[in-house]
Design a protein around this motif. Structure first.
Motif, PDB file in Angstrom:
ATOM      1  N   ARG A 133      95.013 122.543  23.395  1.00 55.57           N
ATOM      2  CA  ARG A 133      93.862 121.644  23.351  1.00 55.57           C
ATOM      3  C   ARG A 133      92.732 122.245  22.521  1.00 55.57           C
ATOM      4  NH1 ARG A 133      90.878 117.780  27.641  1.00 55.57           N
ATOM      5  NH2 ARG A 133      89.328 117.080  26.149  1.00 55.57           N
ATOM      6  N   GLN A 137      90.941 120.403  19.369  1.00 56.73           N
ATOM      7  CA  GLN A 137      89.508 120.137  19.395  1.00 56.73           C
ATOM      8  C   GLN A 137      88.813 120.790  18.204  1.00 56.73           C
ATOM      9  OE1 GLN A 137      88.594 121.583  23.408  1.00 56.73           O
ATOM     10  NE2 GLN A 137      87.943 119.524  23.970  1.00 56.73           N
ATOM     11  N   TYR A 140      89.550 118.684  15.214  1.00 62.67           N
ATOM     12  CA  TYR A 140      88.765 117.441  15.261  1.00 62.67           C
ATOM     13  C   TYR A 140      87.331 117.696  14.805  1.00 62.67           C
ATOM     14  CZ  TYR A 140      92.509 115.750  18.407  1.00 62.67           C
ATOM     15  OH  TYR A 140      93.700 115.391  18.972  1.00 62.67           O
ATOM     16  N   LYS A 150      84.732 112.033  19.450  1.00 61.68           N
ATOM     17  CA  LYS A 150      84.612 111.534  20.833  1.00 61.68           C
ATOM     18  C   LYS A 150      85.835 110.710  21.230  1.00 61.68           C
ATOM     19  CE  LYS A 150      81.429 109.109  23.920  1.00 61.68           C
ATOM     20  NZ  LYS A 150      82.490 108.355  24.606  1.00 61.68           N
ATOM     21  N   ASP A 153      88.793 113.127  21.766  1.00 63.58           N
ATOM     22  CA  ASP A 153      88.636 113.906  23.000  1.00 63.58           C
ATOM     23  C   ASP A 153      88.997 113.053  24.216  1.00 63.58           C
ATOM     24  OD1 ASP A 153      87.921 116.269  21.806  1.00 63.58           O
ATOM     25  OD2 ASP A 153      85.764 116.006  22.088  1.00 63.58           O
ATOM     26  N   TRP A 156      92.706 112.521  24.352  1.00 61.13           N
ATOM     27  CA  TRP A 156      93.377 113.745  24.805  1.00 61.13           C
ATOM     28  C   TRP A 156      93.321 113.838  26.329  1.00 61.13           C
ATOM     29  CZ3 TRP A 156      95.804 117.374  21.636  1.00 61.13           C
ATOM     30  CH2 TRP A 156      96.316 118.486  22.315  1.00 61.13           C
ATOM     31  N   ASP A 157      92.130 113.575  26.893  1.00 59.22           N
ATOM     32  CA  ASP A 157      91.990 113.607  28.349  1.00 59.22           C
ATOM     33  C   ASP A 157      92.980 112.654  29.014  1.00 59.22           C
ATOM     34  OD1 ASP A 157      89.976 115.467  28.342  1.00 59.22           O
ATOM     35  OD2 ASP A 157      88.356 114.017  28.546  1.00 59.22           O
TER      36      ASP A 157
END
Length: 225
Positions: A133, A137, A140, A150, A153, A156-157
């Motif tokens: 992750r 990130q 990104y 955003k 993210d 991904w969550d």
């Protein structure tokens, strides 16, 4: 609780804690939330907890069946596929923008992140997922597009539960070793400013991800009597 949350409301704290537990699998899909027990464990009244549950319901992470019967939403092949399809579109865009816009600081951060990666297999488990992750990130953020960052993210969550399911059902170690090698090639392409090749490699990378593995597993599960 983490110190960065010290100024959040109790509802915000309950939301952050429950969301994290749902996404990391501590609260299993389909499990019932014992609201009064949860409120006690979080040292708060039931009211902020219910506010948090309403937020989680709006995100589709919990299902409110009655006033007191709240369950963690089940995982489905359809949701996994939708998350997968959006990432298949947005991640390559982020890779291309990173190749076009990366700064020297971005390059330093990417090289540091890729050096921490491990094969995402059962052997390495949560440590590998966490490093994975951080790498994505970092990539990104090298796109320097706040809206895209955003969105990715959040995706991904929401993909985390499916990613962990895929981790339990890996198609052998070889694909995951290849996955690790792809991260190193991605960094090289971004550093070299090769936007088109970075986007294509990222597309292929997502197409063979743990979420893709989870979709297949869920499709099989949903056909069983």
């Amino acid at each position: 609780m983490p110190s960065q949350n010290m100024f959040l409301s109790k509802s915000d704290l309950a939301y952050a804690e429950l969301r994290d537990q749902i996404l990391n699998g501590s609260l299993a899909a389909g499990s019932r939330l014992a609201q009064y027990d949860l409120a006690a464990s979080l040292n708060m009244s039931i009211t902020p907890l219910r506010e948090a549950i309403r937020r989680l319901s709006s995100e589709g992470l919990v299902t409110v069946e009655t006033h007191r019967d709240v369950r963690v939403s089940t995982m489905t092949a359809d949701e996994a596929r939708q998350l997968f399809e959006v990432r298949l579109s947005l991640d390559p865009t982020a890779a291309a923008l990173a190749a076009a816009r990366r700064t020297e600081d971005d390059i330093t951060a990417l090289r540091a992140a890729v050096d921490q990666l491990l094969p995402v297999t059962r052997q390495w488990g949560e440590g590998a997922l966490s490093a994975h992750r951080v790498f994505h990130q970092t990539l990104y953020r090298a796109s320097h597009n706040d809206v895209l960052i955003k969105m990715l993210d959040d995706l991904w969550d929401k993909s985390d539960r499916y990613r962990r399911l895929g981790l339990d059902l890996p198609p052998g170690d070889e694909p995951r070793t290849r996955d690790l090698q792809e991260h190193h090639r991605l960094v090289d392409l971004v550093v070299d400013g090769q936007a088109d090749r970075a986007a294509q490699l990222m597309h292929d990378h997502i197409a063979n991800s743990l979420t893709a593995t989870a979709i297949s597993a869920l499709e099989v599960r949903e056909t069983l009597p």
